[in-house]
Structure formats: structure tokens, C-alpha cells
Design a protein around this motif. Structure first.
Motif, mmCIF file in Angstrom:
data_model
loop_
_atom_site.group_PDB
_atom_site.id
_atom_site.type_symbol
_atom_site.label_atom_id
_atom_site.label_comp_id
_atom_site.label_asym_id
_atom_site.label_seq_id
_atom_site.Cartn_x
_atom_site.Cartn_y
_atom_site.Cartn_z
ATOM 1 N N ASP A 92 61.639 -60.800 -41.680
ATOM 2 C CA ASP A 92 62.108 -60.492 -43.129
ATOM 3 C C ASP A 92 63.052 -59.293 -42.956
ATOM 4 O O ASP A 92 63.233 -58.882 -41.974
ATOM 5 C CB ASP A 92 61.070 -60.175 -44.236
ATOM 6 C CG ASP A 92 60.727 -58.677 -43.904
ATOM 7 O OD1 ASP A 92 60.076 -58.196 -43.092
ATOM 8 O OD2 ASP A 92 60.716 -57.987 -45.195
ATOM 9 N N GLU A 93 63.979 -59.042 -44.043
ATOM 10 C CA GLU A 93 65.306 -58.328 -44.047
ATOM 11 C C GLU A 93 64.564 -56.771 -43.570
ATOM 12 O O GLU A 93 65.234 -55.846 -43.182
ATOM 13 C CB GLU A 93 65.933 -58.124 -45.229
ATOM 14 C CG GLU A 93 65.054 -58.032 -46.462
ATOM 15 C CD GLU A 93 66.123 -58.177 -47.671
ATOM 16 O OE1 GLU A 93 67.354 -58.075 -47.470
ATOM 17 O OE2 GLU A 93 65.671 -58.191 -48.860
ATOM 18 N N ARG A 97 65.903 -54.581 -40.573
ATOM 19 C CA ARG A 97 66.622 -52.953 -40.755
ATOM 20 C C ARG A 97 66.053 -51.934 -40.382
ATOM 21 O O ARG A 97 66.361 -51.094 -39.779
ATOM 22 C CB ARG A 97 66.588 -53.235 -42.537
ATOM 23 C CG ARG A 97 67.520 -51.829 -42.787
ATOM 24 C CD ARG A 97 68.023 -51.657 -44.325
ATOM 25 N NE ARG A 97 68.674 -52.857 -44.491
ATOM 26 C CZ ARG A 97 70.068 -52.939 -44.609
ATOM 27 N NH1 ARG A 97 70.537 -51.491 -43.934
ATOM 28 N NH2 ARG A 97 70.868 -53.862 -44.751
ATOM 29 N N ALA A 149 69.573 -58.961 -34.148
ATOM 30 C CA ALA A 149 70.229 -57.926 -35.136
ATOM 31 C C ALA A 149 70.461 -56.639 -34.564
ATOM 32 O O ALA A 149 71.405 -56.322 -34.703
ATOM 33 C CB ALA A 149 69.010 -58.039 -36.191
ATOM 34 N N SER A 283 59.979 -57.050 -49.642
ATOM 35 C CA SER A 283 60.631 -57.974 -48.961
ATOM 36 C C SER A 283 59.866 -59.190 -48.239
ATOM 37 O O SER A 283 60.117 -60.196 -48.211
ATOM 38 C CB SER A 283 61.731 -57.491 -47.899
ATOM 39 O OG SER A 283 60.829 -56.594 -46.839
#
Length: 311
Positions: A92-93, A97, A149, A283
């Protein structure tokens, strides 16, 4: 109405109860959230699970369509012989992050040589400018969702980024290598090496005496992936010889890291207490609910684990 069993950490129940309730309402899914003991196992449609939660035996959940994990890592459950339901890991984001921010912070710390200034109490004025990011090579081992990412973010800052994975990948701005031959080439380019691989038999001790010797002398090792990726004795030896200049480690074979472990006292090791990529309820709840929607619609689950590969 669906019955969803929350089988995560009991202390996080209030946060997940609120986040899951909001996500279910937004998706228009009628469901009741229960904890262990509040519903018969055979009535549960989905398990919302964490390896440190109360459920370790899945055999009685005969109706459950899937086990939806709140953790990215699945090594503690994927080999469970009672687990016959589909298992989905968390991507998930919030996780991505958190990982990106930790990696960027630690890479920049090493790249800029910040420790030399933070630890300098000598009164000496040493005005030595660091190189630019375009002059620094960073290698990211592991190009899954989190590794990709991080690699993209590093490339966006101008670093020369090499990524390595067991199967071929393509990421804009990143030189991607794969396989055994690719690993040697990736390590040779790694002035700073970041390990973001899953814990599998193939990745265990991927940084060992042989592979650490492939790094440029004085390389920096950052491990926010899994504690099993590094041969601890080999890393300590490489630190003593100067082959590795510094290591920042967020994950360990035993957690919490025992007080007597040599990493705590080593002057060139930073211990980070497994904070690089934490699951955030808000999230994570959206990912869980989307998989429930998919299960009810007969669509493929997101992030379903391949038990043969271990992730």
C-alpha cells in the motif's frame, strides 16, 4: 452481511476498527468486524491477519475466502500447513512512502557524509564538499513494489541507480540487472547498497563474505529489507577490514535486537528499530477492502502470495 475477523495485533484494534469501518462504508460493503471469540470460525468470510496476532491455526476457518495480511512480509505464515486459503500480502501507499523516506534519508546521510559533521567535536574546520548525486552510484537489491519505489525516488534525485532483482524488471531511469551474473555487476557498482528483498531461501545471506568483497572498498550498506539478507559475521568482518565503511540496519534476525549484540556497540553501525516501512491503518484498510470487493466479485485478489516462491 459478511463477517470479517480482525486477527492482527490487539493493541491496534481501535485504529483498524475505525479505518476498516470507514473503508467498508465508502465501498458500500455490508460487513461486521469481529475479534477472536466473537464469531464462530466457520462463519468468517475473510481474515484480516498479522503474524503477531492471535490466529496461528487456519484449519477451522472453512468458509474463509482469503487471509488478508496487514504485513508486507509473509515468511512467518507462508509455510503454515493449516493455511489452505489464498494469502494476500500488504502492498500500500503508506508502506511504500515510509520505505522511500527511510531510504532517501539514509542514502543522503551517507552520500553527504553527515556523520563526520554530527560527530565532530574536535573544533577542526574541515571544509570538504561532498560529491553531487550524479557522481554517486547506488545499488538497490530487490525491485518489488517497495524496492522499485525507492530506486525511482533515488534516480529522481540524480543518483546513478542500479537495481537488481531475481527476474528481469524495467524501471525508468534505473539500470536494471537480474540473475547471478547481474548480481555481481550490481554489487560492483554499489558505493551505497540498499537491500529490499523478501526473506526466501534464495535471498538468505545474499550479502556474505563473497558478495561483500564485490563492493567497492568503503561502501555503505543499508538494510531495511529482512534481517536474514545479511551474514552478520561477514558484515562485522567487512566493517573491521574497511571493505564496508558503515552499515545502517533496520531489520535483524532476532527482534528486538538483543542488548549484547555487537551491532549496538560497533562505532560504524547504526541500529534502526524496524521503522522503515510501517503499515498505516488508513491506507492498509483501503487495500484490505478492495481485496474483499474483488473476492465478492469473483475478481483476482491483489498481491496474492505464491507459496512456491515464498512471496
Amino acid at each position: 452481511m459478511l463477517t470479517l475477523l480482525y486477527a492482527g495485533s490487539p493493541g491496534l484494534w481501535p485504529a483498524y476498527q475505525a479505518a476498516l469501518g470507514a473503508a467498508l462504508a465508502e465501498a458500500g460493503i455490508a460487513a461486521r468486524l469481529v475479534r477472536p471469540g466473537e464469531a464462530a470460525p466457520e462463519s468468517v468470510d475473510y481474515l484480516i491477519y498479522a503474524p503477531n496476532g492471535p490466529v496461528q491455526d487456519f484449519a477451522s476457518f472453512t468458509r474463509a475466502r482469503a487471509v488478508l495480511s496487514l504485513w508486507a512480509g509473509v515468511e512467518r505464515v507462508v509455510g503454515n500447513p493449516t493455511l489452505t486459503q489464498p494469502l494476500c500480502r500488504m502492498v500500500d501507499e503508506g508502506l511504500a512512502r515510509g520505505m522511500v523516506e527511510w531510504v532517501l534519508g539514509q542514502v543522503l546521510r551517507a552520500h553527504l557524509g553527515l556523520d563526520a559533521h554530527i560527530l565532530n567535536h574536535s573544533g577542526r574546520w574541515e571544509q570538504i564538499a561532498p560529491p553531487l548525486a550524479t557522481e554517486r552510484s547506488v545499488t538497490v537489491l530487490g525491485l518489488g513494489a517497495l524496492g522499485a519505489a525507492a530506486a525511482s525516488a533515488l534516480a529522481g534525485l540524480g543518483f546513478r541507480v542500479t537495481g537488481w532483482s531475481r527476474s528481469p524488471k524495467e524501471i525508468e531511469g534505473v539500470r536494471c540487472l537480474a540473475g547471478a551474473a547481474g548480481l555481481a555487476e550490481a554489487l560492483a557498482a554499489g558505493e551505497i547498497v540498499v537491500t529490499i528483498l523478501p526473506n526466501t531461501p534464495e535471498t538468505a545471506n545474499i550479502l556474505n563474505a563473497e558478495t561483500l568483497a564485490m563492493l567497492p572498498r568503503g561502501a555503505v550498506v543499508l538494510n531495511p529489507g529482512r534481517g536474514t539478507l545479511i551474514d552478520d559475521e561477514a558484515l562485522l568482518a567487512a566493517l573491521e577490514s574497511g571493505q564496508v565503511a558503515q552499515a545502517t540496519l533496520d531489520v535483524f534476525r532476532t527482534e528486538p535486537l538483543p542488548p549484547e549484540h555487537p551491532y549496538w556497540a560497533h562505532p560504524r553501525v547504526t541500529v534502526s528499530p524496524h521503522i522503515a516501512a510501517e503499515t498505516r491503518p488508513a491506507s492498509a484498510a483501503r487495500v484490505i477492502v478492495e481485496n474483499i470487493r474483488r473476492g465478492e466479485a469473483g475478481e483476482p485478489f491483489l498481491y496474492r502470495v505464491d507459496s512456491a516462491r515464498g512471496y
